[in-house]
Design an enzyme around this catalytic site. Structure first.
Site, PDB file in Angstrom:
ATOM      1  N   ASP A 167       0.865  -1.191   0.000  1.00  7.39           N
ATOM      2  CA  ASP A 167       0.000   0.000   0.000  1.00  7.39           C
ATOM      3  C   ASP A 167       0.900   1.239   0.000  1.00  7.39           C
ATOM      4  O   ASP A 167       1.805   1.363   0.832  1.00  7.39           O
ATOM      5  CB  ASP A 167      -0.913  -0.023   1.233  1.00  7.39           C
ATOM      6  CG  ASP A 167      -1.918   1.118   1.220  1.00  7.39           C
ATOM      7  OD1 ASP A 167      -3.112   0.854   0.999  1.00  7.39           O
ATOM      8  OD2 ASP A 167      -1.515   2.274   1.426  1.00  7.39           O
TER       9      ASP A 167
ATOM     10  N   ASP B 222      -4.029   2.481  -5.046  1.00  6.72           N
ATOM     11  CA  ASP B 222      -2.682   2.499  -4.451  1.00  6.72           C
ATOM     12  C   ASP B 222      -2.320   1.215  -3.716  1.00  6.72           C
ATOM     13  O   ASP B 222      -1.468   1.242  -2.840  1.00  6.72           O
ATOM     14  CB  ASP B 222      -2.500   3.734  -3.560  1.00  6.72           C
ATOM     15  CG  ASP B 222      -3.067   3.545  -2.156  1.00  6.72           C
ATOM     16  OD1 ASP B 222      -4.054   2.799  -2.012  1.00  6.72           O
ATOM     17  OD2 ASP B 222      -2.512   4.145  -1.223  1.00  6.72           O
ATOM     18  N   GLU B 223      -2.980   0.080  -4.061  1.00  4.92           N
ATOM     19  CA  GLU B 223      -2.565  -1.142  -3.375  1.00  4.92           C
ATOM     20  C   GLU B 223      -2.626  -2.386  -4.237  1.00  4.92           C
ATOM     21  O   GLU B 223      -3.419  -2.476  -5.172  1.00  4.92           O
ATOM     22  CB  GLU B 223      -3.336  -1.338  -2.072  1.00  4.92           C
ATOM     23  CG  GLU B 223      -4.833  -1.388  -2.217  1.00  4.92           C
ATOM     24  CD  GLU B 223      -5.515  -1.094  -0.888  1.00  4.92           C
ATOM     25  OE1 GLU B 223      -5.991  -2.033  -0.253  1.00  4.92           O
ATOM     26  OE2 GLU B 223      -5.558   0.094  -0.508  1.00  4.92           O
TER      27      GLU B 223
HETATM   28  N1  DCP Z   1      -8.758   8.714  -0.631  1.00  8.48           N
HETATM   29  C1  DCP Z   1      -9.741   9.698  -0.697  1.00  8.48           C
HETATM   30  N2  DCP Z   1     -10.718   9.760   0.262  1.00  8.48           N
HETATM   31  C2  DCP Z   1     -10.727   8.884   1.290  1.00  8.48           C
HETATM   32  C3  DCP Z   1      -9.737   7.886   1.384  1.00  8.48           C
HETATM   33  C4  DCP Z   1      -8.745   7.837   0.412  1.00  8.48           C
HETATM   34  O1  DCP Z   1      -9.751  10.485  -1.663  1.00  8.48           O
HETATM   35  N3  DCP Z   1     -11.681   8.971   2.232  1.00  8.48           N
HETATM   36  C5  DCP Z   1      -7.717   8.674  -1.669  1.00  8.48           C
HETATM   37  C6  DCP Z   1      -6.536   9.528  -1.267  1.00  8.48           C
HETATM   38  C7  DCP Z   1      -5.499   8.557  -0.822  1.00  8.48           C
HETATM   39  C8  DCP Z   1      -5.803   7.331  -1.651  1.00  8.48           C
HETATM   40  O2  DCP Z   1      -7.216   7.351  -1.869  1.00  8.48           O
HETATM   41  O3  DCP Z   1      -4.171   9.034  -1.028  1.00  8.48           O
HETATM   42  C9  DCP Z   1      -5.377   6.039  -1.003  1.00  8.48           C
HETATM   43  O4  DCP Z   1      -6.082   5.853   0.210  1.00  8.48           O
HETATM   44  P1  DCP Z   1      -5.437   5.228   1.506  1.00  8.48           P
HETATM   45  O5  DCP Z   1      -6.562   4.844   2.389  1.00  8.48           O
HETATM   46  O6  DCP Z   1      -4.465   4.153   1.118  1.00  8.48           O
HETATM   47  O7  DCP Z   1      -4.696   6.447   2.224  1.00  8.48           O
HETATM   48  P2  DCP Z   1      -3.292   7.153   1.928  1.00  8.48           P
HETATM   49  O8  DCP Z   1      -2.528   6.423   0.878  1.00  8.48           O
HETATM   50  O9  DCP Z   1      -3.534   8.587   1.659  1.00  8.48           O
HETATM   51  O10 DCP Z   1      -2.564   7.062   3.333  1.00  8.48           O
HETATM   52  P3  DCP Z   1      -1.872   5.798   4.057  1.00  8.48           P
HETATM   53  O11 DCP Z   1      -0.413   6.170   4.173  1.00  8.48           O
HETATM   54  O12 DCP Z   1      -2.536   5.716   5.383  1.00  8.48           O
HETATM   55  O13 DCP Z   1      -2.103   4.602   3.202  1.00  8.48           O
HETATM   56 CA    CA Z   2      -2.222   4.193   0.969  1.00  9.43          CA
HETATM   57 CA    CA Z   3      -4.940   2.109   0.096  1.00  7.70          CA
END
Ligand code: DCP
Ligand code: CA
Ligand code: CA
Length: 348
Positions: free
Chosen positions: A6, A106-107
């Site tokens: 991820d 992203d995963e």
């Molecule tokens: N995303 C979004 N709204 C949300 C959750 C996520 O637009 N409520 C988008 C932005 C994130 C992407 O999806 O960058 C990936 O979600 P993740 O849950 O994997 O979160 P992040 O990658 O941002 O953070 P982490 O480091 O916790 O994985």
């Molecule tokens: Ca992420």
């Molecule tokens: Ca994710």
């Protein structure tokens, strides 16, 4: 063994990457709704911003109250850029792992006997190629791999054997388990189960009574340390599109077609990975007034990723120019109306 990868604070990390000036700043990626200048929600935020309590889904106005203005950058989401980077990361993951499935933007989930050995190589590869950090978990089940990845965030790597996996999942609070939503976790807590091990004490009969046969049986297995096998479903995508900005506004068909080259090959690379052929081809034109126009054609027989479409692209560009007098600022290509290629790649 299963591996789950991820990307860390994905959208915000990509924005950080293409703005070297942003080093050390809080980056808040926002979905602006446009009603007022601050209407909308936070898409994601980098880790310094999280330390101040800013998180995904929070109203932008709340985030503004928490973030010191001089150290914070608010940036609108740019999905095309994120999707393009996601496709490139996908190529790296699939280049190293034969059985990989993209589970979201992203995963990735991977099944591989050498997962523990590949995990640090994957992290290094993604760092070397894009300068991006991710977190990777490896475990005997996909659930264990997912929880290991999120536990190790950011820039983490956690490899678990069966005993360590059972200890981690068994000791985890019920709401931390992917697949247990807020409703189920609330009910479990009301029944007296705080962590996963406690679920076993409730017994199969009560669990099936409360949650139905399928979920009840799944929870019963979970509580008793039996985790799902399998890789999960590939995120279904009905279309692939790539859009790019032109060096300058133009109506020159050759400039337009030449900008399309790279976008076309990126899109086709995705089609190849997804083992899909398409029946609709569209070109997208964003004119200087910022309006978006599409010109499409459909084929009776599906087209493969390796088929030449020069004549079709040229016809669509000419059709657009004939019907519109404005200059073009951005151009894109979209493949849609998919058909599974399955094992039939040799047809092409
Ligand atoms: N995303 C979004 N709204 C949300 C959750 C996520 O637009 N409520 C988008 C932005 C994130 C992407 O999806 O960058 C990936 O979600 P993740 O849950 O994997 O979160 P992040 O990658 O941002 O953070 P982490 O480091 O916790 O994985
Ligand atoms: Ca992420
Ligand atoms: Ca994710």
């Amino acid at each position: 063994m299963y591996l789950h990868l991820d990307m860390d604070y994905f959208f915000a990390q990509l924005e950080e990457k293409r703005r070297p000036m942003s080093a050390g700043k809080i980056i808040v990626v926002c979905v602006y709704s446009g009603r007022t200048p601050d209407s909308g929600v936070v898409s994601t935020v980098n880790y310094p911003g999280r330390a101040l309590g800013i998180h995904s889904g929070m109203p932008i106005a709340f985030a503004k109250k928490r973030a010191p203005p001089a150290d914070t950058i608010f940036i609108p989401v740019d999905h095309e850029h994120y999707a393009r980077m996601s496709a490139q990361i996908d190529s790296v993951v699939r280049g190293m792992c034969a059985k990989a499935v993209q589970a979201s933007i992203d995963e990735w989930n991977v099944e591989d006997n050498e997962a523990a050995k590949k995990a640090p190589r994957l992290k290094d590869g993604i760092r070397a190629e894009f300068g991006l950090s991710c977190s990777v978990g490896v475990a005997p089940s996909l659930l264990g791999a997912k929880m290991a990845a999120s536990k190790s965030k950011p820039d983490g790597l956690l490899v678990l054997d069966a005993d360590a996996e059972r200890a981690m999942i068994g000791g985890s609070d019920v709401e931390k388990v992917p697949g247990i939503g807020p409703k189920t976790s609330g009910a479990l807590r009301a029944m007296g189960a705080q962590n996963v091990r406690d679920i076993a004490k409730l017994g199969a009969v009560r669990l099936v009574e409360a949650f139905g046969r399928k979920t009840g049986a799944w929870l019963h297995d979970l509580g008793n340390g039996r985790y799902d096998s399998g890789l999960g479903e590939e995120k279904e995508q009905g279309e692939v599109s790539r859009i790019g900005t032109l060096k300058e506004k133009t109506r020159d068909p050759y400039m337009l077609l030449s900008r399309l080259e790279e976008l076309e090959s990126e899109g086709k690379e995705r089609l190849l990975h997804m083992k899909k052929s398409y029946r609709t081809l569209s070109l997208i034109f964003v004119t200087e007034d910022l309006r978006t126009h599409a010109k499409s054609m459909s084929f009776r027989n599906p087209r493969g990723w390796n088929e030449d479409i020069r004549a079709e692209k040229e016809a669509l560009v000419r059709e657009f120019l004939a019907g519109n007098a404005l200059e073009v600022r951005r151009i894109g290509i979209r493949f849609a109306n998919f058909l599974d290629l399955g094992g039939q790649t040799t047809l092409f």
